[in-house]
Design a protein around this motif. Structure first.
Motif, PDB file in Angstrom:
ATOM      1  N   ALA A  52       2.186   9.070   4.442  1.00 19.28           N
ATOM      2  CA  ALA A  52       0.780   9.484   4.402  1.00 19.28           C
ATOM      3  C   ALA A  52       0.639  10.881   3.800  1.00 19.28           C
ATOM      4  CB  ALA A  52       0.199   9.456   5.811  1.00 19.28           C
ATOM      5  N   GLU A  53       1.746  11.621   3.700  1.00 21.32           N
ATOM      6  CA  GLU A  53       1.720  12.982   3.151  1.00 21.32           C
ATOM      7  C   GLU A  53       1.871  12.988   1.630  1.00 21.32           C
ATOM      8  OE1 GLU A  53       1.197  16.199   4.296  1.00 21.32           O
ATOM      9  OE2 GLU A  53       0.218  14.884   5.724  1.00 21.32           O
ATOM     10  N   THR A  54       1.895  11.791   1.034  1.00 21.54           N
ATOM     11  CA  THR A  54       1.966  11.697  -0.432  1.00 21.54           C
ATOM     12  C   THR A  54       0.642  11.158  -0.967  1.00 21.54           C
ATOM     13  OG1 THR A  54       4.348  11.285  -0.435  1.00 21.54           O
ATOM     14  CG2 THR A  54       3.151  10.538  -2.364  1.00 21.54           C
ATOM     15  N   LEU A  55       0.101  11.816  -1.989  1.00 19.63           N
ATOM     16  CA  LEU A  55      -1.025  11.249  -2.736  1.00 19.63           C
ATOM     17  C   LEU A  55      -0.425  10.411  -3.858  1.00 19.63           C
ATOM     18  CD1 LEU A  55      -4.036  11.070  -3.720  1.00 19.63           C
ATOM     19  CD2 LEU A  55      -3.457  12.970  -5.241  1.00 19.63           C
ATOM     20  N   VAL A  56      -0.857   9.150  -3.971  1.00 14.19           N
ATOM     21  CA  VAL A  56      -0.387   8.299  -5.065  1.00 14.19           C
ATOM     22  C   VAL A  56      -1.548   8.064  -6.034  1.00 14.19           C
ATOM     23  CG1 VAL A  56       0.661   6.109  -5.710  1.00 14.19           C
ATOM     24  CG2 VAL A  56       1.313   7.194  -3.543  1.00 14.19           C
ATOM     25  N   LEU A  57      -1.355   8.477  -7.276  1.00 15.17           N
ATOM     26  CA  LEU A  57      -2.331   8.193  -8.329  1.00 15.17           C
ATOM     27  C   LEU A  57      -1.931   6.857  -8.952  1.00 15.17           C
ATOM     28  CD1 LEU A  57      -2.298  11.724 -10.042  1.00 15.17           C
ATOM     29  CD2 LEU A  57      -4.008  10.844  -8.432  1.00 15.17           C
ATOM     30  N   GLU A  76      -5.860  -3.028   3.957  1.00 13.22           N
ATOM     31  CA  GLU A  76      -4.719  -2.486   4.709  1.00 13.22           C
ATOM     32  C   GLU A  76      -4.942  -1.027   5.118  1.00 13.22           C
ATOM     33  OE1 GLU A  76      -0.933  -3.583   3.055  1.00 13.22           O
ATOM     34  OE2 GLU A  76      -1.710  -5.497   2.359  1.00 13.22           O
ATOM     35  N   GLN A  77      -6.158  -0.558   4.923  1.00 18.52           N
ATOM     36  CA  GLN A  77      -6.556   0.791   5.335  1.00 18.52           C
ATOM     37  C   GLN A  77      -5.623   1.881   4.806  1.00 18.52           C
ATOM     38  OE1 GLN A  77      -7.035   0.384   9.609  1.00 18.52           O
ATOM     39  NE2 GLN A  77      -9.089  -0.392   9.299  1.00 18.52           N
ATOM     40  N   VAL A  78      -5.345   1.779   3.524  1.00 15.91           N
ATOM     41  CA  VAL A  78      -4.525   2.794   2.863  1.00 15.91           C
ATOM     42  C   VAL A  78      -5.487   3.776   2.203  1.00 15.91           C
ATOM     43  CG1 VAL A  78      -2.821   3.177   1.027  1.00 15.91           C
ATOM     44  CG2 VAL A  78      -2.706   1.115   2.426  1.00 15.91           C
ATOM     45  N   ASP A  79      -5.400   5.056   2.569  1.00 17.66           N
ATOM     46  CA  ASP A  79      -6.383   5.991   2.011  1.00 17.66           C
ATOM     47  C   ASP A  79      -5.751   7.135   1.217  1.00 17.66           C
ATOM     48  OD1 ASP A  79      -5.301   7.534   3.923  1.00 17.66           O
ATOM     49  OD2 ASP A  79      -7.163   7.929   5.021  1.00 17.66           O
ATOM     50  N   ASN A  80      -4.463   7.001   0.874  1.00 17.47           N
ATOM     51  CA  ASN A  80      -3.837   8.070   0.084  1.00 17.47           C
ATOM     52  C   ASN A  80      -3.532   7.631  -1.348  1.00 17.47           C
ATOM     53  OD1 ASN A  80      -1.978   6.375   1.433  1.00 17.47           O
ATOM     54  ND2 ASN A  80      -0.314   7.854   1.230  1.00 17.47           N
TER      55      ASN A  80
END
Ligand SMILES: C[S@@+](CC[C@H](N)C(=O)[O-])C[C@H]1O[C@@H](n2cnc3c(N)ncnc32)[C@H](O)[C@@H]1O
Length: 209
Positions: A52-57, A76-80
């Motif tokens: 969760a500490e990674t931002l994925v573009l 899947e409630q992925v917000d990053n």
């Protein structure tokens, strides 16, 4: 084209004067990764779910594929993950700031196997210069393909650039994550080859003796 509800989660980048505010998008997250040509993005979602500490573009030109990614992320409630509809050369060549990525993934890019189409291949020496520019010091570039001819071309361009060092041991951390195309090629009995390079400082240019 008819717009869909998912489109509110897709940033469409067409203005070449845009510089993507990567640090602001990261909102305090420690790491930033880019999946370039992410397609439907099963790999992208799993990568983001890991940390969760990674931002994925997640970048692709095809909006239909990005919509599938966005739908999965909502389910899947992925917000990053930030989904970007953008052309790869514009993103790397113009819109990304210097040294903003911890890791770049280019997985199963279109191989353009016919001789007359080779010029469409993404990976060429100019593009590698941009890959090097956007990686942080010690940042990783992860590449995969099932096309041995494309792989050979990439290896030659990488070697000639002097900008990267191969670090196969760093692939272990990614071995259990497969992209949609990797799964597809493997189901057809093909082998997908993975490589990982780290950006290094280019050798100093010496003029004369
Ligand atoms: C063969 S698919 C691989 C998708 C995904 N990486 C995977 O392994 O499942 C290649 C993807 O790259 C995208 N693509 C091709 N050329 C591109 C470009 N110039 N800029 C951005 N995306 C591109 C395509 O739309 C497609 O989704």
């Amino acid at each position: 084209m008819e717009s869909k509800a998912e489109d509110r989660h897709i940033t469409i980048l067409t203005d070449v004067y845009t510089v993507l505010p990567v640090a602001a998008l990261a909102r305090g997250r420690r790491r930033v990764e880019l999946d370039l040509g992410c397609g439907k993005g099963s790999f992208t979602t799993r990568l983001a779910q890991r940390d969760a500490e990674t931002l994925v573009l997640a970048a692709d030109v095809m909006i239909g594929r990005l919509r599938k990614l966005v739908k999965r992320n909502e389910r899947e409630q992925v917000d990053n993950i930030v989904a970007l509809r953008v052309e790869a050369r514009m993103l790397l060549g113009i819109m990304l700031p210097d040294r903003c990525l911890d890791r770049l993934h280019i997985l199963c890019p279109d191989p353009w196997p016919k001789g007359r189409h080779r010029g469409n291949r993404l990976l060429c020496s100019d593009f590698l210069t941009q890959v090097h520019r956007v990686l942080k010091s010690g940042g990783h570039w992860h590449f995969s393909t099932d096309d041995m001819n494309y792989l050979e071309q990439v290896r030659q361009v990488v070697a000639a650039s002097g900008l990267f060092e191969e670090r196969p041991e760093q692939l272990a951390a990614l071995a259990d994550l497969k992209s949609d195309f990797e799964e597809r090629w493997e189901s057809e009995g093909k082998t997908v080859h993975h490589h990982l390079w780290v950006g290094v400082e280019p050798p100093p240019v010496t003029i004369g003796h």
